[in-house]
Design a protein around this motif. Sequence first.
Motif, mmCIF file in Angstrom:
data_model
loop_
_atom_site.group_PDB
_atom_site.id
_atom_site.type_symbol
_atom_site.label_atom_id
_atom_site.label_comp_id
_atom_site.label_asym_id
_atom_site.label_seq_id
_atom_site.Cartn_x
_atom_site.Cartn_y
_atom_site.Cartn_z
ATOM 1 N N GLN A 24 25.281 -68.179 -8.254
ATOM 2 C CA GLN A 24 24.878 -69.038 -9.353
ATOM 3 C C GLN A 24 25.890 -70.148 -9.549
ATOM 4 N N LEU A 25 25.401 -71.225 -10.170
ATOM 5 C CA LEU A 25 26.294 -72.304 -10.535
ATOM 6 C C LEU A 25 27.252 -71.794 -11.594
ATOM 7 N N ASP A 26 28.489 -72.221 -11.532
ATOM 8 C CA ASP A 26 29.491 -71.733 -12.472
ATOM 9 C C ASP A 26 29.210 -72.138 -13.909
ATOM 10 N N ASP A 27 28.389 -73.181 -14.122
ATOM 11 C CA ASP A 27 28.025 -73.545 -15.496
ATOM 12 C C ASP A 27 26.849 -72.721 -16.018
ATOM 13 N N GLY A 28 26.302 -71.824 -15.173
ATOM 14 C CA GLY A 28 25.242 -70.909 -15.589
ATOM 15 C C GLY A 28 23.846 -71.499 -15.627
ATOM 16 N N THR A 29 23.653 -72.733 -15.198
ATOM 17 C CA THR A 29 22.343 -73.373 -15.317
ATOM 18 C C THR A 29 21.326 -72.941 -14.268
ATOM 19 N N LEU A 30 21.791 -72.370 -13.147
ATOM 20 C CA LEU A 30 20.871 -71.983 -12.086
ATOM 21 C C LEU A 30 21.491 -70.863 -11.269
ATOM 22 N N GLY A 31 20.687 -69.868 -10.970
ATOM 23 C CA GLY A 31 21.177 -68.765 -10.163
ATOM 24 C C GLY A 31 20.056 -68.139 -9.355
ATOM 25 N N PHE A 32 20.438 -67.446 -8.287
ATOM 26 C CA PHE A 32 19.454 -66.824 -7.402
ATOM 27 C C PHE A 32 19.946 -65.459 -6.953
ATOM 28 N N ASP A 33 19.023 -64.500 -6.894
ATOM 29 C CA ASP A 33 19.299 -63.264 -6.182
ATOM 30 C C ASP A 33 19.150 -63.576 -4.706
ATOM 31 N N LEU A 34 20.063 -63.077 -3.912
ATOM 32 C CA LEU A 34 20.063 -63.357 -2.485
ATOM 33 C C LEU A 34 19.574 -62.165 -1.688
ATOM 34 N N VAL A 35 18.891 -62.472 -0.610
ATOM 35 C CA VAL A 35 18.465 -61.447 0.334
ATOM 36 C C VAL A 35 18.712 -61.978 1.736
ATOM 37 N N SER A 36 18.994 -61.101 2.619
ATOM 38 C CA SER A 36 19.136 -61.480 4.022
ATOM 39 C C SER A 36 17.773 -61.887 4.556
ATOM 40 N N PHE A 37 17.745 -62.774 5.527
ATOM 41 C CA PHE A 37 16.476 -63.166 6.143
ATOM 42 C C PHE A 37 15.794 -61.967 6.782
ATOM 43 N N GLN A 38 16.524 -60.886 7.001
ATOM 44 C CA GLN A 38 15.956 -59.681 7.596
ATOM 45 C C GLN A 38 15.268 -58.788 6.574
ATOM 46 N N GLU A 39 15.529 -59.016 5.284
ATOM 47 C CA GLU A 39 14.975 -58.181 4.213
ATOM 48 C C GLU A 39 13.677 -58.793 3.702
ATOM 49 N N LYS A 40 12.591 -58.561 4.401
ATOM 50 C CA LYS A 40 11.298 -59.162 4.079
ATOM 51 C C LYS A 40 10.654 -58.556 2.827
ATOM 52 N N ASP A 41 11.032 -57.335 2.466
ATOM 53 C CA ASP A 41 10.386 -56.650 1.348
ATOM 54 C C ASP A 41 11.082 -56.896 0.008
ATOM 55 N N LYS A 42 12.188 -57.623 -0.017
ATOM 56 C CA LYS A 42 12.908 -57.900 -1.259
ATOM 57 C C LYS A 42 12.667 -59.335 -1.711
ATOM 58 N N LYS A 43 12.682 -59.529 -3.032
ATOM 59 C CA LYS A 43 12.533 -60.870 -3.583
ATOM 60 C C LYS A 43 13.886 -61.543 -3.657
#
Length: 137
Positions: free
Chosen positions: A20-39
Amino acid sequence: MKIFYHTSATSIGGRSGHTQLDDGTLGFDLVSFQEKDKKGVNPEQLFAMGYAACFDSALSLVATQMKLPVQSSKTSVGVGLGQKSDGAFSLDLDITIEVSGLSQEQAQVLIERAHQVCPYSNAVRGNVDVRLHVKVV
């Protein structure tokens, strides 16, 4: 170099964590390109989005400087992740612009000049294979 803008982001847990951005305005959960079943998204997808936006802005700037009659443009960046012969990992990029209002020759000159101006292009130059593609629509 005179810095016009600075931002920062933090990642916890690498490719299976959160960034996430350090100012808290945008963030994402990350998944490996191999993890097709996770959001979530992977770093290459985030890089592709940032590069596409940056390149399209550089394209607009250069078109204005060159006084080219661009009616519309769209920039897509394809990002590949691979392994080099020495075992290191690297990116592989395809930049495609669709532009209207120009001839094929004008569009080719425009994309090449934008590639010289774009900060992302300058950051990867000499390190990453980049192919430029132009479609006049």
